[in-house]
Motif scaffolding. Sequence first.
Motif, PDB file in Angstrom:
ATOM      1  N   SER A   1      -6.667  -1.405  -4.576  1.00  0.00           N
ATOM      2  CA  SER A   1      -6.089  -1.787  -3.284  1.00  0.00           C
ATOM      3  C   SER A   1      -7.029  -1.451  -2.137  1.00  0.00           C
ATOM      4  O   SER A   1      -7.210  -2.241  -1.202  1.00  0.00           O
ATOM      5  CB  SER A   1      -4.739  -1.086  -3.076  1.00  0.00           C
ATOM      6  N   GLU A   2      -7.646  -0.264  -2.218  1.00  0.00           N
ATOM      7  CA  GLU A   2      -8.583   0.139  -1.169  1.00  0.00           C
ATOM      8  C   GLU A   2      -9.847  -0.707  -1.191  1.00  0.00           C
ATOM      9  O   GLU A   2     -10.457  -0.969  -0.146  1.00  0.00           O
ATOM     10  CB  GLU A   2      -8.936   1.624  -1.323  1.00  0.00           C
ATOM     11  N   SER A   3     -10.272  -1.135  -2.358  1.00  0.00           N
ATOM     12  CA  SER A   3     -11.423  -2.031  -2.453  1.00  0.00           C
ATOM     13  C   SER A   3     -11.139  -3.332  -1.712  1.00  0.00           C
ATOM     14  O   SER A   3     -11.997  -3.852  -0.979  1.00  0.00           O
ATOM     15  CB  SER A   3     -11.737  -2.323  -3.923  1.00  0.00           C
TER      16      SER A   3
ATOM     17  N   TYR B   1     -12.143  -7.336  -4.795  1.00  0.00           N
ATOM     18  CA  TYR B   1     -11.984  -6.257  -5.776  1.00  0.00           C
ATOM     19  C   TYR B   1     -13.307  -5.899  -6.464  1.00  0.00           C
ATOM     20  O   TYR B   1     -13.316  -5.107  -7.412  1.00  0.00           O
ATOM     21  CB  TYR B   1     -10.957  -6.669  -6.832  1.00  0.00           C
TER      22      TYR B   1
ATOM     23  N   GLY C   1     -15.838  -4.131  -5.378  1.00  0.00           N
ATOM     24  CA  GLY C   1     -16.235  -2.738  -5.197  1.00  0.00           C
ATOM     25  C   GLY C   1     -15.625  -1.845  -6.265  1.00  0.00           C
ATOM     26  O   GLY C   1     -16.314  -1.014  -6.879  1.00  0.00           O
TER      27      GLY C   1
ATOM     28  N   THR D   1       0.829  -1.207   0.000  1.00  0.00           N
ATOM     29  CA  THR D   1       0.000   0.000   0.000  1.00  0.00           C
ATOM     30  C   THR D   1       0.864   1.258   0.000  1.00  0.00           C
ATOM     31  O   THR D   1       0.578   2.231  -0.705  1.00  0.00           O
ATOM     32  CB  THR D   1      -0.940   0.011   1.214  1.00  0.00           C
TER      33      THR D   1
ATOM     34  N   ALA E   1      -8.969  -3.640   0.746  1.00  0.00           N
ATOM     35  CA  ALA E   1      -8.835  -3.336   2.176  1.00  0.00           C
ATOM     36  C   ALA E   1     -10.196  -3.199   2.862  1.00  0.00           C
ATOM     37  O   ALA E   1     -10.384  -3.676   3.979  1.00  0.00           O
ATOM     38  CB  ALA E   1      -8.024  -2.050   2.346  1.00  0.00           C
ATOM     39  N   TYR E   2     -11.142  -2.553   2.195  1.00  0.00           N
ATOM     40  CA  TYR E   2     -12.437  -2.281   2.821  1.00  0.00           C
ATOM     41  C   TYR E   2     -13.439  -3.419   2.671  1.00  0.00           C
ATOM     42  O   TYR E   2     -14.226  -3.698   3.576  1.00  0.00           O
ATOM     43  CB  TYR E   2     -13.043  -1.001   2.235  1.00  0.00           C
ATOM     44  N   PHE E   3     -13.444  -4.069   1.487  1.00  0.00           N
ATOM     45  CA  PHE E   3     -14.468  -5.090   1.215  1.00  0.00           C
ATOM     46  C   PHE E   3     -13.921  -6.509   1.222  1.00  0.00           C
ATOM     47  O   PHE E   3     -14.686  -7.476   1.171  1.00  0.00           O
ATOM     48  CB  PHE E   3     -15.141  -4.819  -0.142  1.00  0.00           C
TER      49      PHE E   3
END
Length: 453
Positions: free
Chosen positions: A413-415, A422, A424, A60, A417-419
């Motif tokens: 990458s954030e998708s 991939y 999202g 990240t 991390a949060y969900f």
Amino acid sequence: MIDHKKLGNWPFNPNKWPFYYGWMIIFAGTFGITMSIPGQTMGVSTFTDSLIDVMGMSRTQLSFAYMCGTVLSASMLTWVGRKYDKYGARRVALISTLGLGIVLIYLSQVDNIQSYLGGNTSTVVMNFAIMAFGFFTLRFSGQGALTLVSRNMMMKWFEKRRGFAMGFSNVATSLTFASAPVFFEILIQRYDWDGAWMILAVITGVVFPFFVLAFFRDSPENSGLKPDGHYIESAKSKANRFPVVKEYSLPEAQRTIAFWVFSMMLAMQALYWTGVTFNIVSLFEHASYDRETAVSIFLPSSVIAIVVTLSVSSLSDFIKLKYLLYIMGTSACIALVGMIYLGQWHVDIWLLGTIDVSLSTMILGNGIMMGLYSVILSVTWPRFYGRTHLGAISGRSITFVVLGSAIGPILFSESLAYFGNYEGAGWVCLALFFGLTIAAIWANNPQEKYRKG
């Protein structure tokens, strides 16, 4: 003042070339784009794991440094385009390739720079600064300036056969981009990551500048030639299907709907493709596929892209470009549906066994999208806005493309991390592509209203 005509005939006069020099320009420009590969996402991704290890950074953190460096480089591309309009292709390309060679040397020494600056107490901020600066100069000189100059130079030498001529470049570029990661991997395995970058630095910063000096030329007029060569004198070519009546400036181009729809579609392709490429192994692991399967999708996608490019390049000389935009947006949506449901749609086909329909859909959509991307990027701006301010207009468009390539890896990458997946990021890209495909209805060539007048 710069005498472009004298430069156009040095060190030899292209007018005395055994065939129309525009075809040599196609080769030279394609070679220039190939030399930019170390600065492209596909080239950088080969070195990602090595950088994570030697710099002690997380994926990240490295992705964020990559994004910051890319965004900063994108902010300067319109300026590069204006310098290209003023000084010509050869001077800007020469500075770009020399800069690319220097930054590759810098990147090969980042671990030594880290030790020199921080010793055993290196901080996250310092590591981030080292890599962000490296990515900024790499993306600016490689993906940005060298690619922009090489592509624009080729577009200036052809007018009525621009799509046909650029088709050869696009096919060659697809082949070199598809094979580059394999070549880079061989260099890394043999000479380690830093040795591989040093070899690339010699090629781009020492060898290629001599090629630029010898064969790059700004425009056919500066060498006593005309766009398309003698082809324009043939009876079959007298009727120009898409004549340029008005030469647009950058502010005028930005006031047209077409500029924004075409630019945003190209930027979305960069966002989606870099997001997938940067996280390709992880993406497929979440769909229960191994690393070999993840990497293997590039080859069939490239084959489809080449077929599409060959089929559409000549066709683009005869049809409205917004039709290609419809197909590109639709194929992107198809690819994203396959990505979102990757590993979830299987069918049994006699003799072939079990087939993952979602994987096949993703490969097909990616191939069509990439093939059309090359064509649209190559022919749109000179046809819509003329050649006088081509550098500034294409530079502003490439700015959005580079910004998209910076956002893509972070979005994906954030998708994750949060969900925890991939999907999202996939749904966000799908919605944006769908909206742009609808908006393409109004993306008409701005020259049309002047022709009617």
